[in-house]
Write an enzyme that holds these catalytic residues in place. Structure first.
Site, PDB file in Angstrom:
ATOM      1  N   SER A  88       0.817  -1.213   0.000  1.00 42.25           N
ATOM      2  CA  SER A  88       0.000   0.000   0.000  1.00 42.25           C
ATOM      3  C   SER A  88       0.845   1.255   0.000  1.00 42.25           C
ATOM      4  CB  SER A  88      -0.824   0.071   1.282  1.00 42.25           C
ATOM      5  OG  SER A  88      -1.752  -0.933   1.330  1.00 42.25           O
TER       6      SER A  88
ATOM      7  N   HIS B  87      -0.651  -2.480  -7.291  1.00 45.42           N
ATOM      8  CA  HIS B  87      -1.447  -2.152  -6.107  1.00 45.42           C
ATOM      9  C   HIS B  87      -2.939  -2.218  -6.427  1.00 45.42           C
ATOM     10  CE1 HIS B  87      -2.476   1.069  -2.840  1.00 45.42           C
ATOM     11  NE2 HIS B  87      -2.739  -0.154  -2.423  1.00 45.42           N
TER      12      HIS B  87
ATOM     13  N   GLU C  53      -3.035   0.499  -9.276  1.00 42.28           N
ATOM     14  CA  GLU C  53      -1.982   1.522  -9.313  1.00 42.28           C
ATOM     15  C   GLU C  53      -0.672   0.773  -9.611  1.00 42.28           C
ATOM     16  OE1 GLU C  53      -1.390   3.399  -5.445  1.00 42.28           O
ATOM     17  OE2 GLU C  53      -1.326   5.377  -6.359  1.00 42.28           O
TER      18      GLU C  53
ATOM     19  N   ASN D  89      -2.765   6.197  -1.445  1.00 41.32           N
ATOM     20  CA  ASN D  89      -2.769   6.319   0.013  1.00 41.32           C
ATOM     21  C   ASN D  89      -2.180   7.619   0.523  1.00 41.32           C
ATOM     22  OD1 ASN D  89      -4.216   4.096   1.020  1.00 41.32           O
ATOM     23  ND2 ASN D  89      -2.589   2.785   0.217  1.00 41.32           N
TER      24      ASN D  89
HETATM   25  C1  LIG Z   1      -5.602   0.645   1.564  1.00 44.38           C
HETATM   26  C2  LIG Z   1      -5.135   0.582   0.187  1.00 44.38           C
HETATM   27  O1  LIG Z   1      -3.925   0.378  -0.046  1.00 44.38           O
HETATM   28  C3  LIG Z   1      -5.970   0.852  -0.993  1.00 44.38           C
HETATM   29  C4  LIG Z   1      -7.421   0.571  -0.874  1.00 44.38           C
HETATM   30  O2  LIG Z   1      -7.869  -0.479  -1.239  1.00 44.38           O
HETATM   31  S1  LIG Z   1      -8.326   1.773  -0.176  1.00 44.38           S
HETATM   32  C5  LIG Z   1      -9.955   1.159  -0.246  1.00 44.38           C
HETATM   33  C6  LIG Z   1     -10.566   1.380  -1.610  1.00 44.38           C
HETATM   34  N1  LIG Z   1     -11.935   0.897  -1.571  1.00 44.38           N
HETATM   35  C7  LIG Z   1     -12.965   1.729  -1.303  1.00 44.38           C
HETATM   36  O3  LIG Z   1     -12.795   2.926  -1.147  1.00 44.38           O
HETATM   37  C8  LIG Z   1     -14.291   1.061  -1.209  1.00 44.38           C
HETATM   38  C9  LIG Z   1     -15.375   2.026  -0.841  1.00 44.38           C
HETATM   39  N2  LIG Z   1     -16.652   1.311  -0.791  1.00 44.38           N
HETATM   40  C10 LIG Z   1     -17.340   0.993  -1.898  1.00 44.38           C
HETATM   41  O4  LIG Z   1     -16.950   1.293  -3.024  1.00 44.38           O
HETATM   42  C11 LIG Z   1     -18.635   0.255  -1.693  1.00 44.38           C
HETATM   43  O5  LIG Z   1     -19.068   0.471  -0.388  1.00 44.38           O
HETATM   44  C12 LIG Z   1     -18.500  -1.293  -1.969  1.00 44.38           C
HETATM   45  C13 LIG Z   1     -18.195  -1.531  -3.442  1.00 44.38           C
HETATM   46  C14 LIG Z   1     -17.428  -1.960  -1.111  1.00 44.38           C
HETATM   47  C15 LIG Z   1     -19.804  -1.951  -1.584  1.00 44.38           C
HETATM   48  O6  LIG Z   1     -20.822  -1.344  -2.340  1.00 44.38           O
HETATM   49  P1  LIG Z   1     -22.323  -1.200  -1.846  1.00 44.38           P
HETATM   50  O7  LIG Z   1     -23.103  -0.697  -2.989  1.00 44.38           O
HETATM   51  O8  LIG Z   1     -22.331  -0.471  -0.565  1.00 44.38           O
HETATM   52  O9  LIG Z   1     -22.722  -2.633  -1.409  1.00 44.38           O
HETATM   53  P2  LIG Z   1     -23.246  -3.853  -2.236  1.00 44.38           P
HETATM   54  O10 LIG Z   1     -24.420  -3.525  -3.089  1.00 44.38           O
HETATM   55  O11 LIG Z   1     -23.382  -4.891  -1.171  1.00 44.38           O
HETATM   56  O12 LIG Z   1     -22.002  -4.232  -3.159  1.00 44.38           O
HETATM   57  C16 LIG Z   1     -21.813  -3.793  -4.497  1.00 44.38           C
HETATM   58  C17 LIG Z   1     -21.107  -4.923  -5.215  1.00 44.38           C
HETATM   59  O13 LIG Z   1     -19.830  -5.189  -4.608  1.00 44.38           O
HETATM   60  C18 LIG Z   1     -19.744  -6.562  -4.204  1.00 44.38           C
HETATM   61  N3  LIG Z   1     -18.975  -6.610  -2.958  1.00 44.38           N
HETATM   62  C19 LIG Z   1     -19.172  -5.865  -1.855  1.00 44.38           C
HETATM   63  N4  LIG Z   1     -18.241  -6.171  -0.933  1.00 44.38           N
HETATM   64  C20 LIG Z   1     -17.455  -7.130  -1.466  1.00 44.38           C
HETATM   65  C21 LIG Z   1     -16.324  -7.845  -0.999  1.00 44.38           C
HETATM   66  N5  LIG Z   1     -15.786  -7.612   0.207  1.00 44.38           N
HETATM   67  N6  LIG Z   1     -15.758  -8.760  -1.830  1.00 44.38           N
HETATM   68  C22 LIG Z   1     -16.258  -8.994  -3.047  1.00 44.38           C
HETATM   69  N7  LIG Z   1     -17.336  -8.336  -3.545  1.00 44.38           N
HETATM   70  C23 LIG Z   1     -17.911  -7.419  -2.760  1.00 44.38           C
HETATM   71  C24 LIG Z   1     -21.189  -6.979  -3.993  1.00 44.38           C
HETATM   72  O14 LIG Z   1     -21.323  -8.367  -4.134  1.00 44.38           O
HETATM   73  C25 LIG Z   1     -21.880  -6.248  -5.105  1.00 44.38           C
HETATM   74  O15 LIG Z   1     -21.651  -6.936  -6.304  1.00 44.38           O
HETATM   75  P3  LIG Z   1     -22.740  -6.945  -7.477  1.00 44.38           P
HETATM   76  O16 LIG Z   1     -22.853  -5.538  -7.959  1.00 44.38           O
HETATM   77  O17 LIG Z   1     -22.105  -7.871  -8.438  1.00 44.38           O
HETATM   78  O18 LIG Z   1     -23.973  -7.445  -6.851  1.00 44.38           O
HETATM   79  N1  LIG Z   2      -6.470  -4.038   3.325  1.00 50.41           N
HETATM   80  C1  LIG Z   2      -6.516  -3.249   2.268  1.00 50.41           C
HETATM   81  O1  LIG Z   2      -7.521  -2.547   2.039  1.00 50.41           O
HETATM   82  C2  LIG Z   2      -5.374  -3.189   1.329  1.00 50.41           C
HETATM   83  C3  LIG Z   2      -4.156  -3.767   1.644  1.00 50.41           C
HETATM   84  N2  LIG Z   2      -3.128  -3.698   0.742  1.00 50.41           N
HETATM   85  C4  LIG Z   2      -1.842  -4.312   1.064  1.00 50.41           C
HETATM   86  O2  LIG Z   2      -1.952  -5.710   0.814  1.00 50.41           O
HETATM   87  C5  LIG Z   2      -1.098  -6.414   1.729  1.00 50.41           C
HETATM   88  C6  LIG Z   2      -1.918  -7.430   2.492  1.00 50.41           C
HETATM   89  O3  LIG Z   2      -2.951  -6.763   3.203  1.00 50.41           O
HETATM   90  P1  LIG Z   2      -4.268  -7.539   3.695  1.00 50.41           P
HETATM   91  O4  LIG Z   2      -4.647  -8.592   2.729  1.00 50.41           O
HETATM   92  O5  LIG Z   2      -5.237  -6.496   4.091  1.00 50.41           O
HETATM   93  O6  LIG Z   2      -3.683  -8.231   5.036  1.00 50.41           O
HETATM   94  P2  LIG Z   2      -4.186  -9.522   5.789  1.00 50.41           P
HETATM   95  O7  LIG Z   2      -3.666  -9.407   7.179  1.00 50.41           O
HETATM   96  O8  LIG Z   2      -5.632  -9.750   5.536  1.00 50.41           O
HETATM   97  O9  LIG Z   2      -3.402 -10.717   5.031  1.00 50.41           O
HETATM   98  C7  LIG Z   2      -2.039 -10.921   5.030  1.00 50.41           C
HETATM   99  C8  LIG Z   2      -1.797 -12.425   4.873  1.00 50.41           C
HETATM  100  O10 LIG Z   2      -0.414 -12.668   4.618  1.00 50.41           O
HETATM  101  C9  LIG Z   2      -0.010 -13.752   5.433  1.00 50.41           C
HETATM  102  N3  LIG Z   2       1.424 -13.727   5.609  1.00 50.41           N
HETATM  103  C10 LIG Z   2       2.150 -13.012   6.510  1.00 50.41           C
HETATM  104  N4  LIG Z   2       3.464 -13.242   6.318  1.00 50.41           N
HETATM  105  C11 LIG Z   2       3.563 -14.115   5.276  1.00 50.41           C
HETATM  106  C12 LIG Z   2       4.658 -14.732   4.607  1.00 50.41           C
HETATM  107  N5  LIG Z   2       5.911 -14.512   4.979  1.00 50.41           N
HETATM  108  N6  LIG Z   2       4.390 -15.582   3.580  1.00 50.41           N
HETATM  109  C13 LIG Z   2       3.130 -15.829   3.200  1.00 50.41           C
HETATM  110  N7  LIG Z   2       2.058 -15.261   3.802  1.00 50.41           N
HETATM  111  C14 LIG Z   2       2.274 -14.427   4.827  1.00 50.41           C
HETATM  112  C15 LIG Z   2      -0.792 -13.547   6.710  1.00 50.41           C
HETATM  113  O11 LIG Z   2      -0.792 -14.719   7.488  1.00 50.41           O
HETATM  114  P3  LIG Z   2      -0.982 -14.559   9.104  1.00 50.41           P
HETATM  115  O12 LIG Z   2      -2.300 -13.925   9.307  1.00 50.41           O
HETATM  116  O13 LIG Z   2      -0.886 -15.975   9.566  1.00 50.41           O
HETATM  117  O14 LIG Z   2       0.157 -13.689   9.563  1.00 50.41           O
HETATM  118  C16 LIG Z   2      -2.167 -13.217   6.140  1.00 50.41           C
HETATM  119  O15 LIG Z   2      -2.885 -14.369   5.788  1.00 50.41           O
HETATM  120  C17 LIG Z   2      -0.416  -5.352   2.601  1.00 50.41           C
HETATM  121  O16 LIG Z   2       0.818  -5.007   2.027  1.00 50.41           O
HETATM  122  C18 LIG Z   2      -1.401  -4.201   2.512  1.00 50.41           C
HETATM  123  O17 LIG Z   2      -0.797  -2.967   2.770  1.00 50.41           O
HETATM  124  C19 LIG Z   2      -3.273  -3.116  -0.490  1.00 50.41           C
HETATM  125  C20 LIG Z   2      -4.466  -2.564  -0.863  1.00 50.41           C
HETATM  126  C21 LIG Z   2      -5.601  -2.516   0.038  1.00 50.41           C
END
Ligand SMILES: CC(=O)CC(=O)SCCNC(=O)CCNC(=O)[C@H](O)C(C)(C)COP(=O)(O)OP(=O)(O)OC[C@H]1O[C@@H](n2cnc3c(N)ncnc32)[C@H](O)[C@@H]1OP(=O)(O)O
Ligand SMILES: NC(=O)C1=CN([C@@H]2O[C@H](COP(=O)(O)OP(=O)(O)OC[C@H]3O[C@@H](n4cnc5c(N)ncnc54)[C@H](OP(=O)(O)O)[C@@H]3O)[C@@H](O)[C@H]2O)C=CC1
Length: 284
Positions: free
Chosen positions: A119, A140, A152, A190
């Site tokens: 991330s 990403h 990304e 991010n």
């Molecule tokens: C941290 C990082 O490094 C980067 C990141 O990822 S940051 C996070 C980026 N993501 C966001 O910002 C998500 C923001 N949220 C959303 O866009 C929406 O709330 C959402 C798409 C998650 C859910 O949408 P919603 O309209 O509220 O709910 P809902 O109608 O239940 O879902 C819409 C669709 O998504 C699917 N869905 C929802 N959650 C899901 C999940 N966890 N896994 C798989 N599919 C999912 C649903 O099945 C539904 O699919 P269909 O259209 O095919 O039926």
């Molecule tokens: N959460 C998010 O929304 C997003 C996350 N990311 C990035 O994706 C990555 C994973 O995040 P996320 O899926 O949320 O994290 P989770 O904690 O859900 O999953 C991480 C997984 O990796 C496993 N793991 C840890 N160390 C090892 C290893 N050495 N070899 C193999 N598997 C290992 C963990 O096992 P155990 O639990 O047993 O330690 C766990 O099952 C991070 O780099 C995060 O920043 C990117 C975009 C969005």
């Protein structure tokens, strides 16, 4: 050369989603994790997602079976020995990631591209742990992976054009949209998103409003699909904290300091949806 055999490392919320979208696009996928339990949970999530699509008549039961048949699981990194592309999605920790990349560099063929779903961590530093920094890149995905269209794509300092082009094409083969960015802390996604989430946490910390009110303001006032605190719980509060630490350390600017309340929740093990409690309580 377009990759065919893929390994996804880490079967958590991101790894499982990434494995699913590759399998849906006919790539052969090995899902790897250190824990069998995590692998079982990952496959269970994929199965559930596919069943929902069958129910909605988007795919047939037979499609679901063929996607699942594209997937195998393993706890051994050595099984990456015949893979063309590895996408790493383990915990957001530089030591863990560089250890994985060092090992991958030893066990994968010369042509294999090593991608990280990090991330925020520097791709350039992850690449430097290998002897093939030109074949290391950031891929990403956004959460939830099966739904979000963006990938990304982050170029490290040494990433070659050939590697970039391969990942650009592969992302399009997943029916997702690649956006090219350079390697700076938090990249674009991010660097923009996480300070907003951190600021939302500060508003709760300072007693400006409840989590529910903060989320309502951003949902109804700004049309965000999820409020920032619901989104933080969804991402994982540990991941949010790791990202803020990377921004704070990477830029050396106090505007990125993580909110003490975020630290407190993470220390308490309140990591959000995945542990059943964060800003909200979940019935997992
Ligand atoms: C941290 C990082 O490094 C980067 C990141 O990822 S940051 C996070 C980026 N993501 C966001 O910002 C998500 C923001 N949220 C959303 O866009 C929406 O709330 C959402 C798409 C998650 C859910 O949408 P919603 O309209 O509220 O709910 P809902 O109608 O239940 O879902 C819409 C669709 O998504 C699917 N869905 C929802 N959650 C899901 C999940 N966890 N896994 C798989 N599919 C999912 C649903 O099945 C539904 O699919 P269909 O259209 O095919 O039926
Ligand atoms: N959460 C998010 O929304 C997003 C996350 N990311 C990035 O994706 C990555 C994973 O995040 P996320 O899926 O949320 O994290 P989770 O904690 O859900 O999953 C991480 C997984 O990796 C496993 N793991 C840890 N160390 C090892 C290893 N050495 N070899 C193999 N598997 C290992 C963990 O096992 P155990 O639990 O047993 O330690 C766990 O099952 C991070 O780099 C995060 O920043 C990117 C975009 C969005």
């Amino acid at each position: 050369m377009q990759p065919n055999k893929i390994m996804v490392i880490g079967a958590g919320q991101m790894g499982a989603g990434i494995a699913q979208v590759f399998a849906q696009s006919n790539f052969q996928v090995k899902l790897n994790d250190i824990s069998e339990d995590a692998l079982n949970k990952g496959i269970e999530t994929i199965d559930k997602n596919l069943s929902r699509s069958v129910k909605k008549e988007r795919i047939t039961e037979q499609d679901k079976t063929s996607v699942l048949n594209q997937l195998t699981t393993t706890t051994s990194l050595k099984d990456a020995g015949d893979c063309d592309l590895v996408v790493e999605a383990v915990v957001e920790n530089m030591d863990v990631k560089t250890k994985v990349f060092r090992e991958l560099d030893e066990v994968t063929p010369e042509h294999t591209i090593l991608a990280s779903n990090t991330s925020s961590l520097p791709i350039t530093e992850i690449a430097a742990a290998t002897n093939r920094p030109e074949q290391v890149i950031g891929m990403h995905f956004m959460n939830p992976v099966p739904v979000m269209p963006l990938v990304e794509v982050i170029r490290g300092l040494a990433t070659s054009d050939e590697t970039y082009q391969t990942i650009d094409q592969t992302t399009k083969a997943l029916s997702k949209t690649p956006v090219e960015v350079n390697d700076y802390p938090g990249f674009v996604s991010n660097r923009v998103l996480m300070p907003m989430i951190n600021e939302a946490i500060f508003t709760v910390y300072e007693g400006v409003a409840t989590p529910e009110s903060v989320d309502e303001v951003m949902k109804l006032g700004m049309n965000h699909p999820m409020g920032p605190l619901t989104l933080a719980d969804f991402i994982g509060l540990d991941t949010c904290l790791y990202i803020m630490e990377v921004l704070y350390e990477g830029f050396g600017d106090s505007k990125y300091r993580p909110c003490p309340l975020l630290r407190k929740y993470v220390k308490a093990g309140w990591l959000g949806r995945k542990t059943g409690r964060g800003f909200y309580v979940y019935d997992n």
